[in-house]
Design a protein around this motif. Structure first.
Motif, PDB file in Angstrom:
ATOM      1  N   CYS A 192       0.830  -1.202   0.000  1.00 44.57           N
ATOM      2  CA  CYS A 192       0.000   0.000   0.000  1.00 44.57           C
ATOM      3  C   CYS A 192       0.868   1.257   0.000  1.00 44.57           C
ATOM      4  O   CYS A 192       1.867   1.344   0.723  1.00 44.57           O
ATOM      5  CB  CYS A 192      -0.938   0.001   1.192  1.00 44.57           C
ATOM      6  N   VAL A 193       0.463   2.224  -0.793  1.00 43.31           N
ATOM      7  CA  VAL A 193       1.301   3.393  -1.060  1.00 43.31           C
ATOM      8  C   VAL A 193       1.536   4.239   0.183  1.00 43.31           C
ATOM      9  O   VAL A 193       2.544   4.943   0.269  1.00 43.31           O
ATOM     10  CB  VAL A 193       0.680   4.257  -2.177  1.00 43.31           C
ATOM     11  N   TYR A 194       0.624   4.198   1.160  1.00 41.95           N
ATOM     12  CA  TYR A 194       0.770   5.036   2.358  1.00 41.95           C
ATOM     13  C   TYR A 194       1.456   4.287   3.500  1.00 41.95           C
ATOM     14  O   TYR A 194       1.725   4.873   4.548  1.00 41.95           O
ATOM     15  CB  TYR A 194      -0.594   5.544   2.834  1.00 41.95           C
ATOM     16  N   CYS A 195       1.719   3.010   3.308  1.00 43.37           N
ATOM     17  CA  CYS A 195       2.248   2.192   4.400  1.00 43.37           C
ATOM     18  C   CYS A 195       3.540   1.472   4.037  1.00 43.37           C
ATOM     19  O   CYS A 195       4.533   1.578   4.735  1.00 43.37           O
ATOM     20  CB  CYS A 195       1.174   1.182   4.813  1.00 43.37           C
ATOM     21  N   MET A 196       3.505   0.725   2.949  1.00 45.28           N
ATOM     22  CA  MET A 196       4.634  -0.136   2.576  1.00 45.28           C
ATOM     23  C   MET A 196       4.891  -0.017   1.079  1.00 45.28           C
ATOM     24  O   MET A 196       4.760  -0.977   0.320  1.00 45.28           O
ATOM     25  CB  MET A 196       4.285  -1.589   2.936  1.00 45.28           C
TER      26      MET A 196
END
Length: 364
Positions: free
Chosen positions: A48-52
């Protein structure tokens, strides 16, 4: 890290943790410890772009070796010590916790523990939903009380773009329904990033109104240093509430428990509720009662912390339960974290220079 006492809010240095018999240990700002979030694996099948983000955590990324992870017995010991200090809720996270082999066995171990009040702790689990359809019944049988599923879009193309591995949203929705069928209450978390999925707010609200699922919108946070966070990407919770209220009128609702992260809003027509988590625009540090345990046993007292306390080393050096409990009480008793409250006082340069743990590492 060493367990050195720090000055409390009155300027006095504490030589030991304050403990109230009915509530457990209080920190330096008089906040109790109620919630322990346990990361059981650093691995995830999403990027996920906001997390990993995939450009940082590629398929060849070096994850921890098995011997570096806390064993289930070690997690159980730490959880038991935390319960003795006032914890009432245990939340299993990751990475993606359903990737940890035998996760149901860990749940059963934790469900056999008891709080200071002599009751089973609430056991929650946060998941991306990819394996939930397969695991839901076993998790319920083992003792999970509810699950929270990350769901950032209903649009399949956008959902696949955000998880960056081409995983279809239909399979997550199937997992959500399977959890409900197994008797697990479900909350849904949507991280809102401006210019990416902020156009999904009304579609999500409409889809889950009247279903019994609680949908929560989370402001995009500056956790870690790999997600390219900018204040311009944040959609304030007030804007989210106003957007939904204009279509489906809302009324504010009281929190269900002290230290609850989400502000609750009920649909005026009785079709359920939503929540907003506003750690950027309306910080709730003053009531924060959460500690976080990383996969390899480091205890963090803030989501935005730069360092943790190594409990694994303590356990593997032969420390007994009394020593572990004393260490935990010391860590919490001297805690004074309130990063979200002081964020606005930091210049962008200072925020960029301040090292922080990654969301994928600590599980949110």
């Amino acid at each position: 890290m060493s367990f050195t006492p720090r000055p409390g809010p009155d300027g006095a240095t504490r030589t030991g943790a304050r403990r109230l018999p009915s509530t457990g240990t209080l920190d330096a700002l008089d906040r109790p410890l109620r919630d322990l979030r346990i990361s059981v694996t650093d691995r995830c099948n999403f990027r996920c772009v906001y997390c990993m983000p995939g450009e940082v955590f590629g398929r060849d990324y070096a994850f921890l070796e098995r011997h570096e992870l806390l064993t289930f017995e070690e997690i159980e010991r730490i959880a038991r010590a935390a319960l003795s200090q006032g914890v009432r809720k245990l939340r299993l996270t990751g990475g993606e916790p359903l990737l940890r082999r035998g996760i149901e066995d860990l749940v059963a171990r934790l469900a056999a523990l008891r709080t200071l009040d002599g009751v089973k702790p609430e056991i929650a689990l946060t998941t991306n939903g990819s394996a939930l359809a397969v695991k839901a019944e076993a998790l319920k049988a083992a003792g999970v009380d509810r699950v929270t599923v990350s769901l950032d879009s209903l649009d399949d193309a956008l959902f696949q773009r955000m998880n960056d591995v081409g995983f279809p949203v239909a399979r997550v929705l199937h997992g959500i329904d399977a959890a409900h069928a197994a008797g697990l209450p479900v909350k849904l978390n949507t991280v809102v990033k401006r210019g990416m999925n902020d156009g999904e707010i009304l579609d999500l609200a409409e889809r889950f109104r009247g279903t019994g699922y609680v949908l929560r919108f989370i402001e995009y946070m500056d956790v870690g240093a790999t997600n390219g966070w900018s204040m311009a990407d944040v959609v304030p919770s007030a804007e989210i509430v106003a957007t939904i209220d204009a279509r489906f009128p809302l009324d504010p609702a009281e929190p269900t428990a002290p230290g609850e992260t989400a502000q609750r809003w009920r649909y005026r027509d009785g079709a359920g509720e939503i929540g907003v988590i506003s750690s950027v625009t309306n910080a709730f540090c003053g009531s924060c009662n959460r500690a976080r345990l990383s996969t390899e046993g480091r205890l963090f007292t803030c989501l935005f912390a730069s360092e943790g306390h190594d409990l694994r080393a303590l356990l593997r050096s032969g420390a007994d339960d009394a020593a572990l409990t004393a260490a935990l009480a010391s860590i919490w008793g001297t805690r004074d974290d309130r990063y979200s409250e002081v964020r606005s006082l930091l210049t962008p340069e200072l925020r960029a220079d301040r090292s922080r743990i990654e969301m994928s590492y600590i599980g949110g």
